[in-house]
Write a protein that holds these residues in place. Structure first.
Motif, PDB file in Angstrom:
ATOM      1  N   GLY A  56       1.352   4.267  -3.017  1.00 50.53           N
ATOM      2  CA  GLY A  56       1.349   5.712  -2.785  1.00 50.53           C
ATOM      3  C   GLY A  56       2.622   6.367  -3.281  1.00 50.53           C
ATOM      4  O   GLY A  56       2.581   7.437  -3.903  1.00 50.53           O
ATOM      5  N   SER A  72       2.953   9.082  -6.363  1.00 44.78           N
ATOM      6  CA  SER A  72       3.664  10.345  -6.131  1.00 44.78           C
ATOM      7  C   SER A  72       4.794  10.533  -7.136  1.00 44.78           C
ATOM      8  O   SER A  72       4.971  11.627  -7.686  1.00 44.78           O
ATOM      9  CB  SER A  72       4.250  10.377  -4.713  1.00 44.78           C
ATOM     10  OG  SER A  72       3.239  10.311  -3.760  1.00 44.78           O
ATOM     11  N   ARG A 100       0.838  -1.205   0.000  1.00 46.40           N
ATOM     12  CA  ARG A 100       0.000   0.000   0.000  1.00 46.40           C
ATOM     13  C   ARG A 100       0.878   1.261   0.000  1.00 46.40           C
ATOM     14  O   ARG A 100       0.589   2.231  -0.704  1.00 46.40           O
ATOM     15  CB  ARG A 100      -0.911  -0.028   1.214  1.00 46.40           C
ATOM     16  CG  ARG A 100      -1.883   1.111   1.258  1.00 46.40           C
ATOM     17  CD  ARG A 100      -2.793   0.995   2.470  1.00 46.40           C
ATOM     18  NE  ARG A 100      -3.755   2.059   2.414  1.00 46.40           N
ATOM     19  CZ  ARG A 100      -5.024   1.925   2.704  1.00 46.40           C
ATOM     20  NH1 ARG A 100      -5.483   0.754   3.084  1.00 46.40           N
ATOM     21  NH2 ARG A 100      -5.834   2.950   2.649  1.00 46.40           N
ATOM     22  N   LYS A 101       1.930   1.261   0.807  1.00 49.26           N
ATOM     23  CA  LYS A 101       2.852   2.396   0.814  1.00 49.26           C
ATOM     24  C   LYS A 101       3.571   2.517  -0.525  1.00 49.26           C
ATOM     25  O   LYS A 101       3.803   3.624  -1.017  1.00 49.26           O
ATOM     26  CB  LYS A 101       3.870   2.259   1.951  1.00 49.26           C
ATOM     27  CG  LYS A 101       3.259   2.448   3.322  1.00 49.26           C
ATOM     28  CD  LYS A 101       4.303   2.291   4.413  1.00 49.26           C
ATOM     29  CE  LYS A 101       3.680   2.438   5.777  1.00 49.26           C
ATOM     30  NZ  LYS A 101       4.658   2.253   6.857  1.00 49.26           N
TER      31      LYS A 101
END
Length: 123
Positions: free
Chosen positions: A101, A105, A97-98
């Motif tokens: 992200g 980005s 999940r990180k």
């Protein structure tokens, strides 16, 4: 009575006296004596001690070696490796999940940079 330290000099003594008299009216006439606290100057240090303290506070305010204190050698080695390779610390908690992200980005920043770079070559 020792004087409290202030910029106003005698004004603080008058203020304390007025508070004392107003308290005596609220207490039914009982008088309470409030005494100020005397503030002493710190002991005089040698110039070299003052300089050493200032340098320590400037460069080592958070005591970076504190985490090594009272640790076994194996823990000291692990802490050192984590300081040189931070991924060893945060990598254990890194999830997909990180990563998603971070990927979004990165693509967002790349999409903003590409048109600016392409536009500069048209000149």
């Amino acid at each position: 009575m020792p004087r409290a330290v202030s910029d106003g000099g005698e004004a603080i003594d008058a203020d304390i006296a007025s508070r004392t008299s107003s308290h005596s009216h609220m207490d039914g006439g009982h008088h309470h004596h409030h005494h100020g606290h005397k503030v002493e100057f710190p002991p005089k240090k040698k110039l070299i001690d003052e300089f050493t303290d200032a340098v320590k506070e400037t460069f080592f305010a958070d005591d970076p070696l504190r985490q090594y204190k009272d640790q076994p050698m194996s823990k000291k080695v692990l802490i050192s490796l984590q300081n040189f390779f931070p991924v060893l610390d945060w990598g254990r908690h890194y999830t997909f999940r990180k990563f998603r992200g971070d990927l979004v980005s990165g693509l967002t920043i790349a999409s903003l940079c590409i048109p600016q770079t392409a536009a500069s070559y048209r000149l």
